[in-house]
Design an enzyme around this catalytic site. Structure first.
Site, mmCIF file in Angstrom:
data_model
loop_
_atom_site.group_PDB
_atom_site.id
_atom_site.type_symbol
_atom_site.label_atom_id
_atom_site.label_comp_id
_atom_site.label_asym_id
_atom_site.label_seq_id
_atom_site.Cartn_x
_atom_site.Cartn_y
_atom_site.Cartn_z
ATOM 1 N N GLU A 1 -25.004 20.378 3.311
ATOM 2 C CA GLU A 1 -24.161 20.254 2.409
ATOM 3 C C GLU A 1 -22.848 19.648 2.859
ATOM 4 O O GLU A 1 -22.166 18.867 1.697
ATOM 5 C CB GLU A 1 -23.720 21.484 1.844
ATOM 6 C CG GLU A 1 -25.085 22.440 1.134
ATOM 7 C CD GLU A 1 -24.921 23.805 1.023
ATOM 8 O OE1 GLU A 1 -23.576 24.531 1.445
ATOM 9 O OE2 GLU A 1 -25.845 24.498 0.263
ATOM 10 N N GLY B 1 -24.660 12.124 16.074
ATOM 11 C CA GLY B 1 -23.770 13.090 16.231
ATOM 12 C C GLY B 1 -22.361 12.759 16.813
ATOM 13 O O GLY B 1 -21.369 13.407 16.790
ATOM 14 N N ASP C 1 -37.451 11.502 3.080
ATOM 15 C CA ASP C 1 -37.862 10.440 3.980
ATOM 16 C C ASP C 1 -38.726 11.192 5.267
ATOM 17 O O ASP C 1 -38.127 12.131 5.516
ATOM 18 C CB ASP C 1 -36.694 9.590 4.463
ATOM 19 C CG ASP C 1 -37.308 8.642 5.663
ATOM 20 O OD1 ASP C 1 -37.834 7.513 4.961
ATOM 21 O OD2 ASP C 1 -37.136 8.700 6.460
ATOM 22 N N ARG D 1 -29.408 20.409 10.806
ATOM 23 C CA ARG D 1 -30.411 21.457 11.149
ATOM 24 C C ARG D 1 -30.057 22.623 10.398
ATOM 25 O O ARG D 1 -30.855 23.371 10.302
ATOM 26 C CB ARG D 1 -29.822 21.743 12.632
ATOM 27 C CG ARG D 1 -30.367 20.769 13.720
ATOM 28 C CD ARG D 1 -30.076 21.461 15.022
ATOM 29 N NE ARG D 1 -30.504 20.542 16.009
ATOM 30 C CZ ARG D 1 -29.959 19.184 16.433
ATOM 31 N NH1 ARG D 1 -28.696 19.052 15.976
ATOM 32 N NH2 ARG D 1 -30.404 18.580 17.479
ATOM 33 N N TYR E 1 -43.615 12.988 12.510
ATOM 34 C CA TYR E 1 -42.615 13.931 12.713
ATOM 35 C C TYR E 1 -43.274 15.514 12.642
ATOM 36 O O TYR E 1 -43.940 15.740 11.715
ATOM 37 C CB TYR E 1 -41.671 13.834 11.177
ATOM 38 C CG TYR E 1 -40.836 12.767 11.508
ATOM 39 C CD1 TYR E 1 -40.710 11.627 12.185
ATOM 40 C CD2 TYR E 1 -40.298 12.288 9.998
ATOM 41 C CE1 TYR E 1 -39.735 10.599 12.053
ATOM 42 C CE2 TYR E 1 -39.284 11.326 9.845
ATOM 43 C CZ TYR E 1 -39.105 10.375 10.892
ATOM 44 O OH TYR E 1 -38.418 9.379 10.794
ATOM 45 N N ASN F 1 -22.657 17.048 4.935
ATOM 46 C CA ASN F 1 -23.028 15.862 4.875
ATOM 47 C C ASN F 1 -23.003 14.886 3.185
ATOM 48 O O ASN F 1 -22.494 13.902 2.997
ATOM 49 C CB ASN F 1 -24.262 15.274 5.495
ATOM 50 C CG ASN F 1 -24.066 15.607 6.980
ATOM 51 O OD1 ASN F 1 -22.941 15.695 7.324
ATOM 52 N ND2 ASN F 1 -25.359 15.797 7.689
#
Length: 336
Positions: A307, A228, A63, A301, A68, A309
């Site tokens: 990994e 976060g 995405d 980041r 960006y 997540n």
């Protein structure tokens, strides 16, 4: 903690489109993004490392948006895809925000802006098409009919496969109206929505999710970890006193560092302990268990964060645990 090494992301049905998407999508909003101090959050080399890690976990949905990193995100994705089979990946981008100073026509979803910017997106991605094109925000200055007719033209030209709308909370009626116009004219309707949704941001529950269900729209939430907050890095004591790292942002402080939200986090921590996972993984797993949610969008980041997540896909919450997390804020609304 759930082991990410053995992870192989599954595919899920992408609304009523007939195609499938990775159960966790990869968001690239930090690619090339400059901080107020002039640093780049994720540089080009790190971007490729993250894309490699996502691919290694079986991820196939990327995405992006044309703003960006000022276009760098799309350029880097295009470079990375050049060494792979493009057809194995689903790529999304978005259009809305003004990109040229003193040029009001370089903003919004008017015909001139949409047609010009789609071509620039395809150039940066070095591809003939994007799988999904989102309107990044709703443009109240452009008629819905003009927007949907222009978007349909992009689909008919083969530059776009499916249409989406990002961040329209709580205006479900605008999407329903646009799709009604499109279907009456034989044009392509919106097929996917991209709202903010997580354990503490629950504004889309109710009419928005019910409309998406009735229209057979995919729902791919962004900010699944509440910027976060749901990762556990903010303590209740420091947060409520305004002494956390986020205290300098009054907007974040007011939106997230509240007694009510820390109560939600207490329940999140309890369930995380029960399933031997991190708070972030458990918050993502809750979202993936919500009826009406297709595939959350995750970012990171570092490859370690990514990994962690992605490993949320392997967590199986019980119905009782899902209900406890659901009821921790806003009452027992159970979805559809």
């Amino acid at each position: 903690m759930t082991d990410a090494d053995a992870l192989d992301l599954d595919f899920v049905q992408f609304g009523g489109t007939g195609i499938h998407t990775s159960e966790l999508q990869f968001g690239t909003w930090r690619f090339g993004k400059e901080t107020e101090q002039g640093n780049v959050e994720i540089d080009e080399d790190r971007a490729y490392e993250l894309l490699d890690a996502y691919e290694a976990a079986g991820g196939r949905f990327i995405d992006a948006a044309d703003v960006y990193g000022g276009g760098k995100a799309e350029e880097w994705i295009g470079n990375w895809l050049a060494e792979r089979d493009r057809e194995r990946f689903t790529v999304a981008s978005k259009i809305y925000w003004q990109i040229r100073d003193d040029d009001p026509n370089s903003r919004g979803t008017n015909r001139k802006n949409l047609r010009h910017r789609v071509d620039r997106i395809l150039d940066r991605l070095d591809t003939d098409y994007v799988d999904v094109l989102y309107i990044h925000r709703w443009d109240d200055l452009t008629s819905t009919r003009e927007m949907m007719k222009t978007l349909n033209g992009l689909v008919e030209a083969g530059k776009v496969h499916y249409l989406g709308a990002s961040t329209l909370r709580p205006n479900a009626w605008k999407v329903a109206k646009a799709n009604e116009i499109a279907r009456a004219e034989g044009w392509e309707p919106f097929a996917v929505l991209q709202p903010r949704y997580n354990l503490v941001d629950r504004e889309i529950e109710g009419d928005y999710l019910e409309m998406a269900h009735s229209e057979d729209l995919a729902v791919c939430p962004w900010s699944p970890l509440g910027q976060g907050f749901l990762t556990g890095k903010y303590s209740r004591e420091d947060g409520l006193r305004g002494e956390s790292r986020a205290a300098e942002s009054s907007r974040f402080q007011d939106a997230y560092l509240t007694e009510e939200n820390f109560d939600v986090h207490d329940e999140l921590d309890a369930v995380a302990d029960e399933v031997d996972a991190t708070p972030a993984q458990t918050a993502l797993a809750w979202l993936m268990h919500r009826r009406g949610v297709t595939a959350p969008i995750v970012g990171a980041r570092t490859t370690d964060q990514l990994e962690e997540n992605l490993a949320a896909a392997a967590i199986d919450l019980t119905a009782e645990q899902v209900d406890r997390l659901t009821e921790a804020k806003g009452g027992p609304y159970a979805g559809l």
